[in-house]
Design a protein around this motif. Sequence first.
Motif, PDB file in Angstrom:
ATOM      1  N   GLY A 198       0.816  -1.208   0.000  1.00 45.09           N
ATOM      2  CA  GLY A 198       0.000   0.000   0.000  1.00 45.09           C
ATOM      3  C   GLY A 198       0.850   1.259   0.000  1.00 45.09           C
ATOM      4  O   GLY A 198       0.548   2.238  -0.698  1.00 45.09           O
ATOM      5  N   TYR A 199       1.948   1.245   0.777  1.00 41.59           N
ATOM      6  CA  TYR A 199       2.855   2.389   0.794  1.00 41.59           C
ATOM      7  C   TYR A 199       3.454   2.625  -0.592  1.00 41.59           C
ATOM      8  O   TYR A 199       3.562   3.773  -1.057  1.00 41.59           O
ATOM      9  CB  TYR A 199       3.964   2.154   1.816  1.00 41.59           C
ATOM     10  CG  TYR A 199       5.140   3.092   1.670  1.00 41.59           C
ATOM     11  CD1 TYR A 199       5.054   4.414   2.086  1.00 41.59           C
ATOM     12  CD2 TYR A 199       6.336   2.656   1.102  1.00 41.59           C
ATOM     13  CE1 TYR A 199       6.121   5.284   1.937  1.00 41.59           C
ATOM     14  CE2 TYR A 199       7.413   3.514   0.953  1.00 41.59           C
ATOM     15  CZ  TYR A 199       7.300   4.827   1.375  1.00 41.59           C
ATOM     16  OH  TYR A 199       8.364   5.671   1.223  1.00 41.59           O
ATOM     17  N   ALA A 200       3.845   1.543  -1.265  1.00 43.56           N
ATOM     18  CA  ALA A 200       4.430   1.679  -2.598  1.00 43.56           C
ATOM     19  C   ALA A 200       3.426   2.285  -3.576  1.00 43.56           C
ATOM     20  O   ALA A 200       3.773   3.149  -4.395  1.00 43.56           O
ATOM     21  CB  ALA A 200       4.914   0.316  -3.095  1.00 43.56           C
ATOM     22  N   GLY A 201       2.169   1.831  -3.511  1.00 48.38           N
ATOM     23  CA  GLY A 201       1.151   2.376  -4.408  1.00 48.38           C
ATOM     24  C   GLY A 201       0.894   3.853  -4.159  1.00 48.38           C
ATOM     25  O   GLY A 201       0.793   4.647  -5.104  1.00 48.38           O
ATOM     26  N   LEU A 202       0.799   4.253  -2.895  1.00 47.44           N
ATOM     27  CA  LEU A 202       0.587   5.665  -2.573  1.00 47.44           C
ATOM     28  C   LEU A 202       1.810   6.494  -2.931  1.00 47.44           C
ATOM     29  O   LEU A 202       1.689   7.670  -3.310  1.00 47.44           O
ATOM     30  CB  LEU A 202       0.258   5.809  -1.088  1.00 47.44           C
ATOM     31  CG  LEU A 202      -1.077   5.192  -0.653  1.00 47.44           C
ATOM     32  CD1 LEU A 202      -1.274   5.365   0.848  1.00 47.44           C
ATOM     33  CD2 LEU A 202      -2.244   5.816  -1.416  1.00 47.44           C
ATOM     34  N   ARG A 203       2.996   5.904  -2.804  1.00 45.10           N
ATOM     35  CA  ARG A 203       4.220   6.605  -3.184  1.00 45.10           C
ATOM     36  C   ARG A 203       4.223   6.918  -4.687  1.00 45.10           C
ATOM     37  O   ARG A 203       4.619   8.011  -5.098  1.00 45.10           O
ATOM     38  CB  ARG A 203       5.417   5.725  -2.810  1.00 45.10           C
ATOM     39  CG  ARG A 203       6.785   6.313  -3.126  1.00 45.10           C
ATOM     40  CD  ARG A 203       7.845   5.306  -2.742  1.00 45.10           C
ATOM     41  NE  ARG A 203       9.136   5.623  -3.298  1.00 45.10           N
ATOM     42  CZ  ARG A 203      10.105   6.268  -2.664  1.00 45.10           C
ATOM     43  NH1 ARG A 203       9.912   6.672  -1.415  1.00 45.10           N
ATOM     44  NH2 ARG A 203      11.271   6.502  -3.253  1.00 45.10           N
ATOM     45  N   VAL A 204       3.742   5.964  -5.497  1.00 41.43           N
ATOM     46  CA  VAL A 204       3.614   6.227  -6.936  1.00 41.43           C
ATOM     47  C   VAL A 204       2.627   7.366  -7.171  1.00 41.43           C
ATOM     48  O   VAL A 204       2.879   8.282  -7.966  1.00 41.43           O
ATOM     49  CB  VAL A 204       3.160   4.951  -7.673  1.00 41.43           C
ATOM     50  CG1 VAL A 204       2.773   5.267  -9.114  1.00 41.43           C
ATOM     51  CG2 VAL A 204       4.252   3.896  -7.645  1.00 41.43           C
ATOM     52  N   ALA A 205       1.487   7.325  -6.472  1.00 41.73           N
ATOM     53  CA  ALA A 205       0.458   8.350  -6.656  1.00 41.73           C
ATOM     54  C   ALA A 205       0.968   9.740  -6.296  1.00 41.73           C
ATOM     55  O   ALA A 205       0.568  10.732  -6.914  1.00 41.73           O
ATOM     56  CB  ALA A 205      -0.765   7.999  -5.816  1.00 41.73           C
ATOM     57  N   VAL A 206       1.865   9.830  -5.320  1.00 42.43           N
ATOM     58  CA  VAL A 206       2.377  11.129  -4.871  1.00 42.43           C
ATOM     59  C   VAL A 206       3.503  11.629  -5.760  1.00 42.43           C
ATOM     60  O   VAL A 206       3.597  12.824  -6.072  1.00 42.43           O
ATOM     61  CB  VAL A 206       2.845  11.027  -3.401  1.00 42.43           C
ATOM     62  CG1 VAL A 206       3.594  12.292  -2.989  1.00 42.43           C
ATOM     63  CG2 VAL A 206       1.650  10.802  -2.482  1.00 42.43           C
ATOM     64  N   ARG A 207       4.378  10.723  -6.201  1.00 46.10           N
ATOM     65  CA  ARG A 207       5.601  11.133  -6.874  1.00 46.10           C
ATOM     66  C   ARG A 207       5.464  11.312  -8.390  1.00 46.10           C
ATOM     67  O   ARG A 207       6.313  11.949  -9.014  1.00 46.10           O
ATOM     68  CB  ARG A 207       6.713  10.111  -6.591  1.00 46.10           C
ATOM     69  CG  ARG A 207       7.219  10.148  -5.172  1.00 46.10           C
ATOM     70  CD  ARG A 207       8.079   8.928  -4.869  1.00 46.10           C
ATOM     71  NE  ARG A 207       9.258   8.862  -5.692  1.00 46.10           N
ATOM     72  CZ  ARG A 207      10.453   9.391  -5.380  1.00 46.10           C
ATOM     73  NH1 ARG A 207      10.593  10.054  -4.242  1.00 46.10           N
ATOM     74  NH2 ARG A 207      11.489   9.247  -6.196  1.00 46.10           N
ATOM     75  N   VAL A 208       4.434  10.744  -8.996  1.00 46.26           N
ATOM     76  CA  VAL A 208       4.266  10.846 -10.449  1.00 46.26           C
ATOM     77  C   VAL A 208       3.276  11.963 -10.760  1.00 46.26           C
ATOM     78  O   VAL A 208       2.174  11.997 -10.217  1.00 46.26           O
ATOM     79  CB  VAL A 208       3.782   9.513 -11.047  1.00 46.26           C
ATOM     80  CG1 VAL A 208       3.551   9.654 -12.546  1.00 46.26           C
ATOM     81  CG2 VAL A 208       4.796   8.416 -10.771  1.00 46.26           C
TER      82      VAL A 208
END
Length: 423
Positions: A314-324
């Motif tokens: 879940g952290y990885a998915g949210l990290r993609v959503a924030v950084r892209v």
Amino acid sequence: MSTTAEQPVREGPGTWAREQLGALKELLDKPLTTYYLIIMCSALLLALGLMMVLSASSIEALQKTGSPFSWFLRQSVSAAVGVPVMYACSRLPVKFFRWAGYPLMALSILALVMVLFIGSSELGAQRWIYIGPLTIQPSEPAKLGLMLWGADLLSRRARQGRIEWRQMLIPLMPGTAILAVLVMLGRDLGTTLVLFMIFLALLWVVGAPVKLFGGILALAVLAAAIMIKVEPYRMARIGAFLDPWADAQGAGYQAVQGQIAMGSGGWFGLGLGSSRQKWSWLPHGESDFIFAILGEELGLMGTLMVVALFGLLGYAGLRVAVRVNDAFIRLAAAAMVAWIVGQATVNMGAVLGVLPITGIPLPLVSYGGSSLLPTLAALGMLLSFAKREPGAREALAARGPGPVARALSWLGLGATTRGRGKR
């Protein structure tokens, strides 16, 4: 003249903690951290799932098919198909996923309509279509279809990162409602809940007002109350959720046996393959309640590891959503987290007795190819999105060809061999 030797400076625990935090921050700042997190969590959960399916299903499979490996082999075939699908999705461009949501949504609606007429009803829900040896559950790819279709729909309507909330009511809500109604007609409350979580995640990312959330939640609670009221088995499940031990041999049987399994595991479990509840005590120990068998065999440490892996995913998915910096990627990544992590939370909560039993599987772990394949496709999509993080493409290029590309080059099929031939 002083001859006193200099004493070495001792570092306190605070200095050590700061150094570790600094190392962690440096690791998280690397452009491929998200990419490798997704691969690691997906691989570990899939491997653990295959191992637990073999253990949890062996007794029932032996009784029904004559072989303790039959259901494990089916799940292995699904994984063997799903992993290449995940890899293929990780190589696809974003525009493919933007386009794919529309036909996938249409096919999901068509399949869900077919379920109502030619589907098989089991355990109070009409979810499955049997085609020869294949069992298809159309509500599973419907989650992927809603996620992609809704993300593209809202991203196209976005204006400076926000959209008018009234524009959501015409395209997105009716499409979600059609899926939800078709799934509810099949008496599948659990999948309806997951579709609702995907829908809410999409609204949250685009900045829907609180009043809209309140109205949607009120409608959802009303619909859930009606579904529970009109189906006697759901009323029994609610009663079993509130006090499963009051009817431990009836409506509360599965919940009670699941709690016994979890409690028997202790800190480190009884050992892999040593479950007692799988000997025809716990219903659906290979699918809906595989987390209970896992807790019995691997103990508290094993269950915490599974929770941590889903948390990291879940952290990885949210990290993609924030950084892209792409509206579609942000919406799709956030919706995928709501789907996979939300579904895992509901499944584990039902096993632990803190949520009612809904009959939805634990992603990547439970038995069932209809659930596994769309989940792996979604994770492959997330890998593709992770390559759009700042510096990720350059880091991947500097890393050189991966193992698949090298294997193809050895066979004379890869770009590496073709490039060498031109030199």
